[in-house]
Scaffold this motif. Structure first.
Motif, PDB file in Angstrom:
ATOM      1  N   GLU A 113       0.816  -1.215   0.000  1.00  0.00           N
ATOM      2  CA  GLU A 113       0.000   0.000   0.000  1.00  0.00           C
ATOM      3  C   GLU A 113       0.848   1.263   0.000  1.00  0.00           C
ATOM      4  N   ALA A 114       1.894   1.303   0.806  1.00  0.00           N
ATOM      5  CA  ALA A 114       2.780   2.468   0.827  1.00  0.00           C
ATOM      6  C   ALA A 114       4.088   2.082   1.501  1.00  0.00           C
ATOM      7  N   GLY A 115       5.149   2.758   1.089  1.00  0.00           N
ATOM      8  CA  GLY A 115       6.427   2.532   1.750  1.00  0.00           C
ATOM      9  C   GLY A 115       6.455   3.157   3.131  1.00  0.00           C
ATOM     10  N   PHE A 116       6.097   4.448   3.218  1.00  0.00           N
ATOM     11  CA  PHE A 116       6.050   5.154   4.497  1.00  0.00           C
ATOM     12  C   PHE A 116       4.681   5.798   4.613  1.00  0.00           C
ATOM     13  N   ASP A 117       4.015   5.596   5.769  1.00  0.00           N
ATOM     14  CA  ASP A 117       2.642   6.052   5.936  1.00  0.00           C
ATOM     15  C   ASP A 117       2.500   6.852   7.222  1.00  0.00           C
ATOM     16  N   VAL A 118       1.999   8.068   7.084  1.00  0.00           N
ATOM     17  CA  VAL A 118       1.632   8.884   8.235  1.00  0.00           C
ATOM     18  C   VAL A 118       0.141   9.112   8.134  1.00  0.00           C
ATOM     19  N   SER A 119      -0.634   8.576   9.074  1.00  0.00           N
ATOM     20  CA  SER A 119      -2.079   8.679   8.915  1.00  0.00           C
ATOM     21  C   SER A 119      -2.787   8.433  10.228  1.00  0.00           C
ATOM     22  N   ALA A 120      -4.102   8.612  10.186  1.00  0.00           N
ATOM     23  CA  ALA A 120      -4.966   8.362  11.337  1.00  0.00           C
ATOM     24  C   ALA A 120      -5.588   6.969  11.260  1.00  0.00           C
ATOM     25  N   ASN A 121      -4.893   6.024  10.648  1.00  0.00           N
ATOM     26  CA  ASN A 121      -5.411   4.667  10.506  1.00  0.00           C
ATOM     27  C   ASN A 121      -5.444   3.899  11.815  1.00  0.00           C
ATOM     28  N   GLY A 122      -4.699   4.350  12.821  1.00  0.00           N
ATOM     29  CA  GLY A 122      -4.533   3.571  14.042  1.00  0.00           C
ATOM     30  C   GLY A 122      -5.737   3.577  14.960  1.00  0.00           C
ATOM     31  N   THR A 123      -5.589   2.861  16.075  1.00  0.00           N
ATOM     32  CA  THR A 123      -6.663   2.683  17.050  1.00  0.00           C
ATOM     33  C   THR A 123      -7.238   4.001  17.542  1.00  0.00           C
TER      34      THR A 123
END
Length: 556
Positions: free
Chosen positions: A284-294
């Motif tokens: 999906e991506a090499g490096f991911d900064v997002s609000a995907n977490g818990t």
């Protein structure tokens, strides 16, 4: 007391408690290591005995496990402070986890958690080293997914060391330890973990660290680790509660993440430093900064520097719903299937503009789509000194094929009548009779397909198609720019970038402001935008205010 409230007092007792030796050979204390005997009860008893000794005299103990296969069946071991587990090396000392006698028990090798054991700041694990052994989780099967089906699952750890471990094929995260203070994770290899995770459940990573339990600072370094083919992330940090302060103090240095869903992810830290890492082949991506977490909180304040982010199936860097700032500096971001850098809106988390994001001195080339794509509002962004060339490789026209010339494999398609531009279908979704697969790359006559999920044996969501079956590949986007502004951007600085196409004609424009995009009070200066396929600049929305000076295009 220290800054975090941890005792710095020297233990008063200098001699160990009788019956709780400082160093012991596991074979002398009931463990067999023969691969047949269940060694879990003996290990648990020994850990309790040595843990009681540490509690009494403050002196840490070591369990040494000589070469052998140590069967750990039907129960995990509740760990104790002051107890270390050392092997003779990953190829020599192996812990084989299984639960054939109790399919409802996830069987981690060692765990100490808030929910199961009441772990917190005052009931933490301290002075523990796990080093020089292998954890094989392939024998654990569950009636339903459990995020506790880890190799190691400790919470609230102080002065922990995890070194020279090989952890593979656990049902959930391989090394899944949370709230780490003054801790080192070094030289850990994690392969094929999260195999019971569907990709959307909790955990399922190679190395997964929950953060925020100690407050504003958690001091932890992850160095020289390799994560390969894990179900969600290779390495990720995840804030555990939305009302907690994102902590500073985490560093990821010199690691390799390959063929995971995401390579490395920042899902809620503040000031994460990621340097000298290789992120390649992630789905999906090499490096991911997002609000995907818990917690639904994205990372912010981080620095990504001196990394190779290459040939990921989706984007090289994806940035979703961070408030900023973030600095992306001196990286090679190349040959990814989607965008090189993508600022976008997940639909959850922080919904305001990303502020003070910096892309400085990066090499962005040969990516499938735009090198830099802005699909979310940004304020005070800085794009400075980047080299942006030959992107937009996903340029092959829509294609349909069938008949005797077409053959299918588990991860490939060949059509001897094809005449495709090299990697012109990179990142496209291939459709065959209701089946789908994603193209990782192509030659003139053969498509290489990405795995359907990490560590899978096939690229297909169903059975491999029959020879001659009809396939379809979609058309490319008509515009593939070096820098695309497709959202409101205010007060940005775009300075000193070289944006060009060396002759393939795949990168159509140097800079494109779309109908949905805008550029207000921006400083666009000293950029060289000459040599792109269709032109230097395309302005579907004229800029408002700011300065546009000394930019070079084909027209001067």
């Amino acid at each position: 007391m220290s800054h975090q409230g941890l005792s710095t007092a020297v233990p008063k007792r200098l001699t160990p408690v009788a019956g709780a030796p400082l160093w012991c050979d596991a074979r002398d204390h009931g463990l067999c290591g023969d691969g047949v005997t269940n060694d879990q009860p003996a290990l648990a008893a020994l850990v309790d005995r040595l843990g009681e000794g540490y509690a009494a005299d403050g002196r840490a103990r070591v369990i040494y496990c000589p070469p052998g296969i140590y069967a750990i069946r039907d129960a995990g071991t509740v760990w104790r402070s002051g107890v270390s587990l050392i092997g003779a090396g990953p190829a020599a000392t192996r812990f084989l986890l299984s639960n054939e006698g109790n399919r409802s028990d996830p069987v981690p090798l060692a765990f100490w958690t808030t929910v199961q054991h009441g772990a917190d700041r005052d009931r933490h694990i301290a002075e523990c080293t796990f080093a020089d052994f292998e954890i094989d989780g392939s024998g654990v099967a569950m009636t339903g997914y459990s995020y506790l089906a880890k190799g190691l699952g400790l919470q609230y750890v102080v002065r922990g060391v995890f070194r020279n471990l090989y952890i593979h094929h656990t049902g959930a995260t391989g090394l899944g330890c949370d709230f780490l203070q003054d801790t080192l994770i070094d030289g850990v290899v994690v392969v094929g973990c999260g195999r019971l995770d569907n990709g959307l459940q909790m955990g399922g990573a190679g190395i997964g660290i929950g953060v925020g339990g100690w407050g504003a600072i958690e001091r932890c370094t992850i160095a020289n680790c390799t994560t390969l083919g894990n179900g969600t992330n290779g390495i990720f940090l995840e804030l555990q509660k939305p009302d907690w302060t994102p902590p500073r103090g985490y560093r990821i240095v010199g690691c390799h993440s390959e063929a995971n869903r995401f390579g490395i992810s920042d899902w809620g830290a503040d000031g994460l430093v990621v340097s000298a890492c290789t992120l390649t082949g992630n789905l999906e991506a090499g490096f991911d900064v997002s609000a995907n977490g818990t917690a639904g909180v994205a990372g912010r304040g981080g620095i990504l520097t001196d990394c190779v982010i290459d040939r990921n199936i989706g984007d090289g860097i994806s940035m979703g719903n961070t408030p900023g700032p973030y600095t992306i500096r001196g990286n090679r971001i190349t040959a990814n299937g989607g965008y090189g850098y993508h600022e976008y809106d997940l639909g959850n988390g922080y919904r305001g503009a990303a502020a003070h994001v910096v892309l400085d001195g990066n090499d962005l080339s040969d990516n499938g789509l735009d090198a830099i794509r802005i699909d979310r509002p940004m304020v005070d962004a800085f794009l400075v000194g980047n080299r942006i060339r030959d992107n937009g490789r996903r340029c092959a026209p829509a294609t349909v094929g069938a008949g005797n010339s077409v053959r299918y494999g588990r991860k490939s398609v060949s059509d001897v009548e094809g005449s495709w531009p090299p990697d012109g279908h990179r990142g496209k979704v291939l459709r065959v009779d209701g089946r789908t697969a994603v193209v990782a790359g192509n030659t003139a006559t053969e498509l290489t397909l990405a795995e359907v999920r990490p560590d899978a044996a096939t690229a297909w969501n169903e059975a491999v198609p029959e020879p001659g079956s009809r396939y379809e590949l979609p058309a490319p986007p008509p515009v593939r720019a070096g820098i695309t502004v497709n959202a409101p951007v205010d007060s940005a600085t775009v300075h000193g970038n070289r944006v060009w196409d060396t002759g393939a004609g795949t990168q159509t424009y140097g800079l494109w402001i779309t109908e949905r995009g805008s550029c207000v009070a921006c400083r666009i200066e000293d950029n060289d935008l000459a040599g792109n396929g269709d032109g230097g600049v395309r302005l579907d929305t004229p800029p408002v205010g700011g300065r546009w000076t000394r930019n070079h295009t084909d027209d001067g």
